[in-house]
Design a protein around this motif. Structure first.
Motif, PDB file in Angstrom:
ATOM      1  N   SER A 189       0.827  -1.201   0.000  1.00 19.06           N
ATOM      2  CA  SER A 189       0.000   0.000   0.000  1.00 19.06           C
ATOM      3  C   SER A 189       0.862   1.253   0.000  1.00 19.06           C
ATOM      4  N   MET A 190       0.215   2.380  -0.307  1.00 20.08           N
ATOM      5  CA  MET A 190       0.819   3.670  -0.055  1.00 20.08           C
ATOM      6  C   MET A 190       0.358   4.104   1.327  1.00 20.08           C
ATOM      7  N   ILE A 191       1.307   4.461   2.192  1.00 25.03           N
ATOM      8  CA  ILE A 191       0.990   4.865   3.556  1.00 25.03           C
ATOM      9  C   ILE A 191       1.305   6.346   3.706  1.00 25.03           C
ATOM     10  N   ILE A 192       0.312   7.118   4.149  1.00 24.26           N
ATOM     11  CA  ILE A 192       0.462   8.567   4.258  1.00 24.26           C
ATOM     12  C   ILE A 192       0.234   8.959   5.711  1.00 24.26           C
ATOM     13  N   LEU A 193       1.242   9.579   6.310  1.00 25.74           N
ATOM     14  CA  LEU A 193       1.224   9.920   7.729  1.00 25.74           C
ATOM     15  C   LEU A 193       1.206  11.429   7.920  1.00 25.74           C
TER      16      LEU A 193
END
Length: 309
Positions: A189-193
């Motif tokens: 996945s793309m993880i955006i924090l």
């Protein structure tokens, strides 16, 4: 590009989060010379009987020629990307304290919530699946990556609820919960924090937790949410002021001019260290100022998605 200020009539409260996010995305798209929405794929699923008044776009005319009855093709949308949003909801994220009538996105949590809603709107347009994790001193919320309308509505409701000022002080335990989140996301996945990176303790432990998010070949984007005027530039008048740590409650009274240079130098060095560590671990590091427009966030997302393989 639609500036946030142009949407103030929509955001006297935050009941219009979804509408505002839609306006931001549409303004961003209209400002681009070439739409990023390409490469979609859809697989044919089944036929259904055409009902009068429906769009004729997907009528199967070949089947009509054979049966003399109107049918439309249903298409099963293919998920192109799985994206997991992570939002730090500790007390320091509810800074600065907003004055009456001040837009909610001028606090760090408000900006992060609206940015998340904006990304969700774009993900939905691109038929991508989205999940959400929220943490502070506990793992407050988790939703896996899905693409249904009901799932989007559920996450938006959670984001809206986060705009309420917490009634209790909530510290940050980024290290513990980033490790837990990393273990929950099994498919690439793309993880955006979204976080202000206020985390006590060992920096090495924090960077190790960020690195853990990269397992399973995830692509990670860290949006470092800050209030430039007071947290980076330390712009206050030269009157004695009491500074209170929102998470520990510790207080210190001082003249800001006496420590401005030392403070700003320390912040610069910390940001540089975070940026370099992220670069070494192939994590996209993007500092963002509260109250800014979302061009940087949307552009970053689109560039990272383009290279997501």
């Amino acid at each position: 590009m639609v500036k946030i200020e142009q949407q103030k009539e929509l955001i006297s409260g935050f009941k219009h989060l979804e509408l505002l996010a839609h306006q931001v995305v549409e303004g961003f798209i209209s400002g681009m010379h070439k739409s990023p929405f390409h490469g979609f794929s859809a697989e044919f699923a089944e036929h259904k009987v055409y009902n009068t008044g429906e769009s004729t776009k997907h009528i199967d005319w070949k089947l009509y020629a054979k049966t003399d009855r109107l049918y439309t093709k249903n298409f099963e949308e293919e998920t192109n990307l799985r994206c997991h949003l992570i939002v730090d909801n500790s007390s320091s994220m509810h800074y600065p304290k907003l004055k009456d009538g001040q837009p909610f996105f001028e606090s760090k949590i408000g900006f992060s919530v609206l940015a998340s809603a904006v990304l969700m709107n774009l993900l939905k347009k691109q038929r991508d699946a989205v999940g959400l994790s929220v943490y502070s001193d506990n793992y407050e919320y988790y939703a896996p990556e899905k693409g249904s309308d009901r799932h989007h509505r559920m996450i938006l409701d959670k984001l809206e609820n986060m705009l309420q000022k917490p009634t209790v002080t909530k510290t940050t335990d980024t290290v513990t919960f980033l490790h837990q989140i990393a273990e929950k996301i099994h498919r690439r996945s793309m993880i955006i924090l979204f976080t202000d990176m206020f985390q006590g303790g060992d920096d090495a432990a924090l960077f190790n937790a960020l690195q853990h998010l990269k397992h399973n070949k995830h692509r990670v984007v860290l949006f470092h949410v800050i209030d430039n005027k007071t947290e980076v530039q330390f712009q206050y008048d030269n009157a004695p002021r009491k500074f209170i740590d929102l998470e520990s409650g510790e207080e210190v009274t001082l003249f800001s001019n006496n420590i401005q240079e030392q403070y700003e130098s320390g912040v610069h060095e910390y940001f540089k260290k975070v940026s370099q560590t992220c670069a070494q671990n192939k994590i996209k590091y993007v500092p963002v100022n509260v109250g800014a427009d979302f061009e940087k966030i949307l552009t970053t997302y689109l560039i990272e998605k383009q290279s997501f393989r």
